[in-house]
Design a protein around this motif. Structure first.
Motif, PDB file in Angstrom:
ATOM      1  N   GLY A 161       0.845  -1.214  -0.182  1.00 19.79           N
ATOM      2  CA  GLY A 161       0.036   0.020   0.005  1.00 19.79           C
ATOM      3  C   GLY A 161       0.711   1.394   0.097  1.00 19.79           C
ATOM      4  N   TRP A 162       0.288   2.340   0.267  1.00 14.76           N
ATOM      5  CA  TRP A 162       1.043   3.780   0.398  1.00 14.76           C
ATOM      6  C   TRP A 162       1.605   3.745   1.641  1.00 14.76           C
ATOM      7  N   ALA A 163       2.950   3.943   1.596  1.00 11.59           N
ATOM      8  CA  ALA A 163       3.747   4.294   2.663  1.00 11.59           C
ATOM      9  C   ALA A 163       3.451   5.650   3.150  1.00 11.59           C
ATOM     10  N   SER A 164       3.411   6.397   2.032  1.00 11.62           N
ATOM     11  CA  SER A 164       2.871   7.928   2.310  1.00 11.62           C
ATOM     12  C   SER A 164       2.026   8.227   1.225  1.00 11.62           C
ATOM     13  N   ALA A 165       0.897   8.609   1.400  1.00  9.87           N
ATOM     14  CA  ALA A 165      -0.123   8.894   0.291  1.00  9.87           C
ATOM     15  C   ALA A 165       0.288   9.854  -0.569  1.00  9.87           C
ATOM     16  N   PRO A 166       0.214   9.925  -1.985  1.00  9.41           N
ATOM     17  CA  PRO A 166       0.610  11.109  -2.743  1.00  9.41           C
ATOM     18  C   PRO A 166       0.076  12.379  -2.312  1.00  9.41           C
ATOM     19  N   HIS A 167       1.016  13.271  -2.440  1.00 10.36           N
ATOM     20  CA  HIS A 167       0.480  14.724  -2.097  1.00 10.36           C
ATOM     21  C   HIS A 167       1.045  15.879  -2.900  1.00 10.36           C
ATOM     22  N   TYR A 168       0.381  16.626  -3.703  1.00 11.37           N
ATOM     23  CA  TYR A 168       0.897  17.709  -4.530  1.00 11.37           C
ATOM     24  C   TYR A 168       1.198  18.880  -3.772  1.00 11.37           C
ATOM     25  N   ASP A 169       2.340  19.376  -3.739  1.00  8.44           N
ATOM     26  CA  ASP A 169       2.707  20.749  -3.101  1.00  8.44           C
ATOM     27  C   ASP A 169       2.567  21.852  -4.374  1.00  8.44           C
ATOM     28  N   GLN A 170       1.372  22.342  -4.382  1.00  8.19           N
ATOM     29  CA  GLN A 170       0.841  23.554  -5.502  1.00  8.19           C
ATOM     30  C   GLN A 170       2.113  24.676  -5.617  1.00  8.19           C
ATOM     31  N   SER A 171       2.443  25.105  -4.524  1.00  7.51           N
ATOM     32  CA  SER A 171       3.261  26.169  -4.394  1.00  7.51           C
ATOM     33  C   SER A 171       4.786  25.599  -5.170  1.00  7.51           C
ATOM     34  N   ALA A 172       5.364  24.684  -4.757  1.00 12.71           N
ATOM     35  CA  ALA A 172       6.627  24.193  -5.133  1.00 12.71           C
ATOM     36  C   ALA A 172       6.446  23.368  -6.487  1.00 12.71           C
ATOM     37  N   HIS A 173       5.138  23.099  -6.979  1.00 10.82           N
ATOM     38  CA  HIS A 173       4.753  22.178  -8.204  1.00 10.82           C
ATOM     39  C   HIS A 173       5.654  20.923  -8.098  1.00 10.82           C
ATOM     40  N   ALA A 174       5.477  20.403  -6.924  1.00 10.87           N
ATOM     41  CA  ALA A 174       6.075  19.135  -6.635  1.00 10.87           C
ATOM     42  C   ALA A 174       5.286  17.969  -6.087  1.00 10.87           C
ATOM     43  N   LEU A 175       5.272  16.972  -6.683  1.00 18.29           N
ATOM     44  CA  LEU A 175       4.401  15.837  -6.380  1.00 18.29           C
ATOM     45  C   LEU A 175       5.273  14.658  -5.466  1.00 18.29           C
ATOM     46  N   HIS A 176       4.997  14.206  -4.322  1.00 10.31           N
ATOM     47  CA  HIS A 176       5.646  13.130  -3.788  1.00 10.31           C
ATOM     48  C   HIS A 176       4.632  12.178  -3.036  1.00 10.31           C
ATOM     49  N   TRP A 177       5.168  10.650  -3.063  1.00  8.71           N
ATOM     50  CA  TRP A 177       4.516   9.606  -2.463  1.00  8.71           C
ATOM     51  C   TRP A 177       5.489   8.590  -2.156  1.00  8.71           C
ATOM     52  N   ALA A 178       5.063   7.667  -1.717  1.00  9.60           N
ATOM     53  CA  ALA A 178       5.953   6.349  -0.952  1.00  9.60           C
ATOM     54  C   ALA A 178       5.048   5.046  -1.043  1.00  9.60           C
ATOM     55  N   ARG A 179       5.764   3.854  -1.486  1.00 13.18           N
ATOM     56  CA  ARG A 179       5.104   2.707  -1.461  1.00 13.18           C
ATOM     57  C   ARG A 179       5.807   1.842  -0.457  1.00 13.18           C
ATOM     58  N   ASP A 180       5.005   1.001   0.049  1.00 18.37           N
ATOM     59  CA  ASP A 180       5.392  -0.304   0.801  1.00 18.37           C
ATOM     60  C   ASP A 180       5.372  -1.437   0.191  1.00 18.37           C
ATOM     61  N   LEU A 181       6.586  -2.077  -0.192  1.00 10.86           N
ATOM     62  CA  LEU A 181       6.712  -3.144  -0.998  1.00 10.86           C
ATOM     63  C   LEU A 181       7.144  -4.263  -0.290  1.00 10.86           C
ATOM     64  N   VAL A 182       6.814  -5.566  -0.701  1.00  8.23           N
ATOM     65  CA  VAL A 182       7.479  -6.722  -0.171  1.00  8.23           C
ATOM     66  C   VAL A 182       7.986  -7.575  -1.188  1.00  8.23           C
ATOM     67  N   PHE A 183       9.319  -7.872  -1.196  1.00  7.59           N
ATOM     68  CA  PHE A 183       9.909  -8.931  -2.160  1.00  7.59           C
ATOM     69  C   PHE A 183      10.005 -10.183  -1.480  1.00  7.59           C
ATOM     70  N   ASN A 184       9.759 -11.125  -2.283  1.00  6.86           N
ATOM     71  CA  ASN A 184       9.525 -12.669  -1.562  1.00  6.86           C
ATOM     72  C   ASN A 184      10.517 -13.491  -2.436  1.00  6.86           C
ATOM     73  N   GLU A 185      11.519 -13.891  -1.938  1.00  8.20           N
ATOM     74  CA  GLU A 185      12.577 -14.710  -2.436  1.00  8.20           C
ATOM     75  C   GLU A 185      12.861 -15.956  -1.710  1.00  8.20           C
ATOM     76  N   ASN A 186      12.472 -17.253  -2.191  1.00  9.41           N
ATOM     77  CA  ASN A 186      12.650 -18.447  -1.490  1.00  9.41           C
ATOM     78  C   ASN A 186      11.744 -18.444  -0.117  1.00  9.41           C
TER      79      ASN A 186
END
Length: 309
Positions: A161-186
């Motif tokens: 899921g989102w580790a940090s939900a997408p957020h758009y900073d209108q003043s800086a014209h900057a978008l940031h977001w984060a995902r929580d991923l699980v890698f499964n090996e053996n």
């Protein structure tokens, strides 16, 4: 008056140039670097201040709390220290690190800096995107690609899921977001963090992709408001300088998030990056070489340090 004005300009120019220093000056109070780490750190040029990036037609203004590494030094970090293949740093304009960490610290994190000249990205949909629906679409896309990843001998990936939900900073014209991923090996699972910041310009997108562990989320979230304001585009190249007739990107804000989440990679090679806890490869979109390379890096840089789980 003219003389004073000219002097003020010269002073401002001097204050705005990059300040380069060796690791001994960057970390004056550190006495814990091993004899194996020292010659590697000696190769790096730690920079702060105004960093000109002609390829992005922008300047990166790096404050005291961070430092910048050049593309050449970024290759040293990604390839020689962190064990990626040479192509890992091919498109990097550099890396940005918090000043409290050196690249050889087990607990360090940093951001790869790139620029994508895809054109002007409209932010018209920023306030209307259904991020829950977008998240589900990305989850489905990654899940469908797992069959091919398994055939190729790579770990499967699950987007939690989102580790940090997408957020758009209108003043800086900057978008940031984060995902929580699980890698499964053996049968072994590894949570990892995929944190992205995108600063929009007239001709494309300035990209920060953080290489970090999920446990470092709070540190990165604290740093993001500063990071979103580091980019200063050249005169006439800022997002607000857009005029009719400019090149328009083929994607909007939602598409930028989807591409960063692996849709672009899936379309190109059908695989996502492999996560290795020690190598800190949270989301560098390249193949990580395991086996002997990992053992060598551990011998060189861990010493008595214990890698984060």
């Amino acid at each position: 008056m003219k003389r004073y004005f000219a002097a003020a300009i010269l002073l401002a120019m001097a204050a705005g140039t990059a300040d380069s220093r060796p690791y001994q000056e960057m970390f004056p109070n550190r006495t814990d670097f091993s004899e194996q780490e020292k010659p590697v750190l000696q190769k790096l040029d730690f920079q702060q201040g105004a960093i000109r990036l002609p390829a992005a037609r922008a300047t990166l203004n790096v404050p005291d709390g961070f430092y910048y590494l050049s593309p050449e030094d970024t290759k040293t970090v990604l390839v020689d220290i962190w064990g990626n293949p040479p192509g890992a740093a091919a498109d990097a304009l550099g890396m940005l690190f918090p000043a409290q960490y050196s690249p050889t610290d087990v607990g360090s994190w940093g951001s790869v800096v790139e620029f994508s000249a895809d054109g002007y990205v409209s932010d018209a949909d920023a306030a209307t995107i259904d991020y829950d629906e977008l998240l589900q679409n990305i989850k489905d896309s990654i899940s469908e690609s797992n069959t091919e990843r398994q055939k190729q001998g790579f770990p499967t990936v699950t987007l939690v899921g989102w580790a940090s939900a997408p957020h758009y900073d209108q003043s800086a014209h900057a978008l940031h977001w984060a995902r929580d991923l699980v890698f499964n090996e053996n049968g072994n699972t590894q949570h990892t963090l995929n944190y992205s910041v995108r600063t929009l310009g007239r001709e494309g997108v300035f990209q920060f992709d953080f290489v970090a562990g999920l446990e470092q989320l709070k540190e990165i979230e604290t740093a993001v408001p500063t990071v979103t304001k580091l980019v200063q585009f050249d005169k006439g190249m800022a997002y607000s300088d857009h005029v009719d007739g400019d090149k328009i990107a083929a994607y909007g804000m939602a598409g930028m998030i989807a591409a960063g989440a692996g849709a672009k990679v899936a379309a190109k090679i059908g695989l996502l990056a492999i996560a290795a806890a020690f190598l800190k490869k949270a989301w560098i979109l390249v193949f990580v070489v395991f086996g002997g390379a990992v053992g060598l890096v551990k011998k060189l840089f861990t010493g008595n340090k214990t890698p984060n789980a």
